[in-house]
Design a protein around this motif. Structure first.
Motif, PDB file in Angstrom:
ATOM      1  N   TYR A 201       0.286  -1.163   0.105  1.00  0.00           N
ATOM      2  CA  TYR A 201      -0.045   0.146   0.001  1.00  0.00           C
ATOM      3  C   TYR A 201       1.039   0.893  -0.270  1.00  0.00           C
ATOM      4  CZ  TYR A 201       0.935   0.313   5.062  1.00  0.00           C
ATOM      5  OH  TYR A 201       2.031   0.479   6.524  1.00  0.00           O
ATOM      6  N   TRP A 202       0.155   2.932  -0.297  1.00  0.00           N
ATOM      7  CA  TRP A 202       1.327   4.284  -0.134  1.00  0.00           C
ATOM      8  C   TRP A 202       0.178   4.877   0.705  1.00  0.00           C
ATOM      9  CZ3 TRP A 202       5.263   5.144  -3.740  1.00  0.00           C
ATOM     10  CH2 TRP A 202       5.699   4.097  -4.506  1.00  0.00           C
ATOM     11  N   ASP A 203       1.008   5.303   0.624  1.00  0.00           N
ATOM     12  CA  ASP A 203       1.016   6.907   1.638  1.00  0.00           C
ATOM     13  C   ASP A 203       1.551   8.133   1.096  1.00  0.00           C
ATOM     14  OD1 ASP A 203       3.074   6.769   3.036  1.00  0.00           O
ATOM     15  OD2 ASP A 203       2.206   5.895   5.006  1.00  0.00           O
ATOM     16  N   VAL A 204       1.377   9.134   1.480  1.00  0.00           N
ATOM     17  CA  VAL A 204       1.456   9.968   1.121  1.00  0.00           C
ATOM     18  C   VAL A 204       1.447  11.197   2.361  1.00  0.00           C
ATOM     19  CG1 VAL A 204       1.704  12.687  -0.600  1.00  0.00           C
ATOM     20  CG2 VAL A 204       0.398   9.875  -1.183  1.00  0.00           C
ATOM     21  N   VAL A 227      -8.464   6.746   4.036  1.00  0.00           N
ATOM     22  CA  VAL A 227      -6.934   5.782   3.365  1.00  0.00           C
ATOM     23  C   VAL A 227      -6.276   4.684   4.389  1.00  0.00           C
ATOM     24  CG1 VAL A 227      -5.176   6.289   2.178  1.00  0.00           C
ATOM     25  CG2 VAL A 227      -6.571   8.294   1.785  1.00  0.00           C
ATOM     26  N   ALA A 228      -6.225   3.759   3.750  1.00  0.00           N
ATOM     27  CA  ALA A 228      -6.431   2.127   4.233  1.00  0.00           C
ATOM     28  C   ALA A 228      -4.940   2.843   4.972  1.00  0.00           C
ATOM     29  CB  ALA A 228      -5.742   1.436   3.868  1.00  0.00           C
ATOM     30  N   LYS A 245     -16.283  -3.161   5.642  1.00  0.00           N
ATOM     31  CA  LYS A 245     -17.176  -2.830   5.711  1.00  0.00           C
ATOM     32  C   LYS A 245     -16.878  -0.711   5.670  1.00  0.00           C
ATOM     33  CE  LYS A 245     -20.943  -2.915   9.110  1.00  0.00           C
ATOM     34  NZ  LYS A 245     -21.071  -3.837  10.163  1.00  0.00           N
ATOM     35  N   GLU A 246     -15.981  -0.445   5.932  1.00  0.00           N
ATOM     36  CA  GLU A 246     -16.102   1.293   6.051  1.00  0.00           C
ATOM     37  C   GLU A 246     -15.512   1.716   4.839  1.00  0.00           C
ATOM     38  OE1 GLU A 246     -12.929   2.321   9.177  1.00  0.00           O
ATOM     39  OE2 GLU A 246     -14.113   1.399  10.849  1.00  0.00           O
ATOM     40  N   GLY A 247     -15.250   1.080   4.344  1.00  0.00           N
ATOM     41  CA  GLY A 247     -15.535   1.515   2.477  1.00  0.00           C
ATOM     42  C   GLY A 247     -13.985   2.035   2.752  1.00  0.00           C
ATOM     43  N   VAL A 248     -12.871   1.307   3.184  1.00  0.00           N
ATOM     44  CA  VAL A 248     -11.624   1.972   2.997  1.00  0.00           C
ATOM     45  C   VAL A 248     -11.059   2.337   1.584  1.00  0.00           C
ATOM     46  CG1 VAL A 248      -9.612   1.960   4.322  1.00  0.00           C
ATOM     47  CG2 VAL A 248     -11.296   1.687   5.901  1.00  0.00           C
ATOM     48  N   ARG A 249     -10.329   2.902   1.739  1.00  0.00           N
ATOM     49  CA  ARG A 249      -9.236   2.967   0.430  1.00  0.00           C
ATOM     50  C   ARG A 249      -7.628   2.984  -0.323  1.00  0.00           C
ATOM     51  NH1 ARG A 249      -9.273   7.584  -4.069  1.00  0.00           N
ATOM     52  NH2 ARG A 249      -8.103   6.962  -5.732  1.00  0.00           N
ATOM     53  N   ALA A 250      -7.517   1.664  -0.447  1.00  0.00           N
ATOM     54  CA  ALA A 250      -6.163   1.522  -0.635  1.00  0.00           C
ATOM     55  C   ALA A 250      -4.967   1.708  -1.227  1.00  0.00           C
ATOM     56  CB  ALA A 250      -6.494  -0.399  -0.337  1.00  0.00           C
TER      57      ALA A 250
END
Length: 973
Positions: A201-204, A227-228, A245-250
């Protein structure tokens, strides 16, 4: 007439004797004086009776048969002699089950005719000893019963289950009531790591600025969709059910990089600012478990070293008793701590009322205080530094800080959380990105001025604590920079000694006093290896745990093992009877088989299945007699096998890695060229012990004997392991010929030739029977004679060890004329003049030894000359039977029927080794057996040695000619 006081250790005896008057004689039993023998050490008349299997009569109320340790016979005789001159006996062993049992055994063996009292204390200070003398008690039969029950349980489990492991896994293995469960914990964690699938996974991260102040923050949401982060993925590499369930975005790489580009120079707005008061309470004083955990984390001490060091501090009067699961402090201790806080840190660091702590560990039962500095007024670390070794001082300082901090005021401050919104103009399909940052400001340190508790590493714990400028909601910020970062989720962390102790305590497995011994046992038995501080299970441990899980699941069930501890506690408190509990455990009860029935009801166990792990696609890991190996079954072809190096941890043995090992194993070698001197072909090959080079004897070549005559045996190839810096694919003929020329002659040092070798454990030099390690493999070909002489002039160190600083300098020896040093060695403290070493005697205290005493020890050692190795001789069965019979302190029929002030015991060290059947008395009995050989046996041994001299010399020459690399090549073939 005088009063005889008996304690366990000489150090404890020395300390206590300094607090008592001339009316008291203080002696040490030096631990337990008797224990259960190994069945092989029983008298001949008992080897076919009810004691034959366990040294315990199962049918007669689990009656134990004890023998006096042969090494303790002299000590027992000394104590009996002193007792004849005394008018009172005070048994002052530790106030726990083990100490109570030692006291009971002393009472049973010495058979005193004078009044006997039990003297107990939790610290060795003048005040505590005076209070103990004023308040003696009688022996506690219930504590002794609990200790004896534990000892018998360990013997039953070890002797009943270990033979099963010998037959189905490997000879010499052991099972144990606690050690098998601890091994299962380590294996279970490794199984989790093996099944783990990493997710990417990526983050900023962005840097925002307000005027001249800036701070960093992490992306947390896009258009209000979270964001995941790493914690949102499970061990299968997928989003957790909650995150889904929360709809987290990866985020993927492309989206993250688009967002980072869009953020450069973008305008940002403070969305929210939240401030909360921060309060943190100090940790409770040390228990045995928490002391081991913190010593591991902060001081890098093993559990065994921490307990050994704590024992020495206790015996010399620096800390209270170190085996406890209580967090309570006495009124005197609280008063001492509060007084010291006021003096050293001021009234503002002292809370209005003393702090009280509740013990949280499952099944806590010991009545001691927490571990703290001894005395009614604590000595500061600065006051004791000159009297302690480095390790003792570090541990004392840790205990002092924790104790004082536990009574100090809370740390106070504020935490601030800031959320920042930034427009991203459709990057990654989003209009707005939300970033978050948090920070803590400590306004009053309180206890943190003295001590902060460490914690085990957590996966995905956000440890960032940014320094935040003062901002307000709606305030505009500038985006200075942004960066996209890729991550992979992490497998569950392996256990360290600290985290394993913590987990065992949470589950109620074992007791604080057994944790260090348990971890040492599973390491010594080859079930666990160490990588730094991490505990890594071996493949043998996988086989053992699988066999027990599938066939004797109760023995490795966490709740069942914890319940056993609860039952022992009930015996200690008088709520349960020893015989009834042991009968239920061994014989079973309605609806449940006991251990005896479970083992007897086992069908035929498939050893091959127990020792195999399927890696997929026909490749299997097997645990064999000579270690683990991978095997690939191939239709219509012979199976391929390859050894698994010790350097590969179980979670690293993937299917791809197994195939790589198989391919290397089947590799027949790469031809490098021909040796111009011998005409032999030189090959580079992969072997069981790593890559190596070898030469191939020519057709028709004849081997020569050492005298130069033709030999009937075929010529042997030369072999040599590659240096760690060399690769099988790139090694050259020149490299190979240099390796095959080893050992290299460095030069002559007087009458001895110095050689440079490359060995299994690295490069080294030899001079006769002496050796020294080299720093690198390259030095094998570059080290000079002068450099070699300089190395041999230095004291020899154990492999992998670094030179320890001396504990003390004791002056100049009047005989040798050189400085004498006090050092801490592998087998305890010793004095040395650089040439001669002399171990300290039991009565010598390293803290107080004088220069004169050191010179005397060295003079005695020089007078004795070099130590001679005793010849091995075989004792006759008849003699050993007599010895074992004489060692018995009582027979089965002679045991007292009443236990009004009684119980029985064994040492905790012996208890930890019960699974292998190795007890203190067993070892000692074996030693006694060897020392009582008959004259006939000696004569026979002498004749046998003379008759075998020629063959021994021949065997020695043959062994010397065979290098480790040659053996590796032979195994590979």
């Amino acid at each position: 007439m005088s009063k005889l006081v008996i304690v366990e250790s000489p150090a404890k005896a020395r300390t206590i004797s300094g607090y008592l008057g001339s009316d008291y004689s203080v002696e040490a039993s030096v631990g337990h004086i008797r224990d259960l023998p190994q069945p092989s050490e029983l008298p001949a008349s008992m080897k076919k009776g009810p004691y034959a299997k366990f040294s315990v009569d199962i049918e007669a109320g689990f009656e134990p048969y004890y023998v006096i340790d042969p090494d303790k016979k002299k000590k027992v005789a000394e104590l009996k002699k002193l007792l004849k001159e005394a008018d009172e006996l005070l048994l002052a062993t530790d106030e726990d089950r083990e100490g109570e049992a030692i006291a009971w055994h002393l009472n049973e063996v010495l058979k005193p005719k004078v009044p006997v009292k039990r003297m107990v204390f939790h610290e060795i200070t003048p005040e505590a000893i005076a209070r103990a003398l004023d308040n003696p008690r009688q022996l506690d039969a219930q504590l002794v019963d609990a200790q004896e029950s534990r000892r018998i349980l360990d013997r039953l489990v070890g002797y009943e289950v270990s033979p099963l492991l010998w037959r189905k896994v490997s000879p010499g293995l052991s099972a144990g009531r606690v050690q098998s469960v601890a091994t299962r914990l380590v294996v279970s964690r490794e199984r989790e790591r093996m099944a783990f699938v990493a997710a990417s996974y990526w983050d900023v991260t962005a840097v925002f600025a307000k005027e001249k102040q800036d701070f960093s923050a992490k992306l947390t949401a896009l258009d209000s969709v979270r964001v995941a982060a790493g914690r949102d993925f499970d061990d299968a590499g997928k989003l957790t059910a909650k995150a889904a369930k929360e709809g987290v975005r990866a985020l993927g790489k492309d989206d993250a990089e688009q967002l980072a580009a869009a953020l450069e120079g973008a305008d940002a707005t403070v969305a929210s600012v939240e401030t909360k008061p921060y309060t943190r309470r100090p940790a409770a004083p040390f228990t045995t478990s928490t002391l081991q955990q913190e010593a591991s984390r902060k001081l890098r001490m093993s559990s065994r070293d921490a307990m050994r060091t704590a024992q020495s501090l206790y015996e010399n009067g620096y800390i209270t008793y170190m085996r406890t699961d209580s967090t309570n402090l006495s009124e005197q201790a609280v008063s001492a701590a509060r007084s010291q806080i006021r003096e050293m840190y001021g009234q503002e660091s002292l809370p209005d009322k003393p702090r009280l702590y509740a013990t949280k560990s499952k099944g806590a039962q010991e009545a001691h205080e927490a571990i703290r500095p001894a005395g009614d007024h604590f000595r500061t670390p600065a006051q004791v530094k000159g009297d302690l070794t480095a390790s003792q001082f570090a541990l004392y300082e840790l205990i002092w800080k924790r104790t004082v901090a536990s009574q100090m005021a809370d740390a106070r401050g504020q935490t601030a959380s800031v959320r920042v919104n930034v427009g991203v103009a459709g990057a990654a399909g989003a209009r707005e990105a939300t970033f978050a940052a948090s920070g803590t400001i400590i306004t009053f340190p309180g206890f943190m001025a003295v001590y902060q508790e460490s914690a085990d590493a957590k996966r995905y714990e956000d440890r960032e604590n940014a320094r935040l400028p003062e901002v307000k909601e709606g305030e505009a910020l500038r985006t200075l920079e942004a960066a996209a970062d890729g991550h992979a989720t992490l497998p569950p962390p392996r256990y360290t000694e600290a985290s394993l102790v913590k987990r065992m305590e949470e589950l109620g497995i074992g007791r604080p006093s057994t944790y260090a011994a348990t971890i040492s046992t599973i390491t010594d038995r080859g079930y666990v290896d160490r990588r730094g501080q991490a505990l890594v299970p071996t493949w043998t441990a996988f086989s053992v745990v699988r066999l027990l899980e599938e066939n004797l699941p109760e023995l490795v069930d966490y709740d069942f093992t914890a319940d056993m501890e609860t039952e022992l506690d009930r015996i200690a408190s008088g709520e349960e009877r020893r015989i009834e509990y042991l009968t239920r455990f061994w014989k079973g009860q309605e609806g449940r088989l006991g251990l005896e029935g479970q083992v007897e009801s086992l069908g035929d166990i498939d050893a091959k299945a127990i020792n195999s792990i399927d890696l997929g696609e026909g490749v299997v890991l097997r645990v064999g007699r000579y270690g683990p190996y991978v095997q690939e079954e191939r239709e219509g072809a012979e199976a391929r096998n390859a050894s698994v190096p010790d350097s590969i941890a179980p979670d690293e043995l993937t299917l791809a890695k197994a195939r790589e090992l198989l391919d290397k194993s089947s590799f027949d070698g790469r031809e490098l060229g021909v040796d111009p001197e011998t005409g032999r072909k030189v090959l580079a090959k992969a072997g069981r012990f790593g890559p190596y080079v070898t030469d191939v004897p020519k057709e028709g070549e004849v081997a020569l004997t050492p005298t130069g005559r033709p030999s009937k045996k075929p010529p042997k190839p030369r072999t040599a392991s590659l240096f760690s810096s060399m690769a099988l694919e790139s090694v050259t003929l020149e490299d190979a010929l240099k390796l095959l020329s080893l050992p290299r002659v460095v030069g002559d040092d007087g009458d001895e030739t110095i050689l440079a070798h490359n060995g299994r454990y690295g490069p080294y030099l030899t001079r006769g029977k002496d050796s020294r390690s080299l720093a690198s493999e390259d030095e094998i070909f570059t080290v000079t004679l002068d450099q070699a002489k300089e190395l041999f002039a230095q004291p020899k160190q154990r492999r992998g060890a670094t030179a320890k600083e001396p504990l003390r300098e004791l002056g100049t020896d009047p005989v040798a004329g050189v400085t004498v040093l006090l050092k801490d060695g592998r087998f305890g403290p010793y004095v040395t003049d650089g040439t001669t070493n002399a171990s300290l005697r039991r009565e010598d205290d390293p803290l107080t030894i004088t220069p004169e005493r050191a010179y005397e020890l060295l003079a005695d050692r020089r007078a004795k000359g070099p130590a001679k190795k005793p010849a091995r001789k075989k004792a006759s069965a008849k003699t050993s039977s007599k010895t074992a019979s004489k060692s018995a302190s009582k027979t089965a029929s002679g045991k007292s029927a009443s236990k009004s002030a009684s119980g029985k015991a064994s040492s905790s060290k012996a208890a930890s080794k019960a699974a292998s059947g190795t007890t203190a008395s067993g070892k000692a009995a074996s030693a006694g057996k060897a020392s009582t050989k008959s004259a006939g046996a000696k004569a026979s041994a002498s004749k046998t040695g003379a008759a075998k001299t020629a063959s021994s010399k021949a065997a020695a020459k043959k062994s010397a000619a065979r290098s480790s690399a040659a053996a590796a090549a032979k195994d590979e073939k």
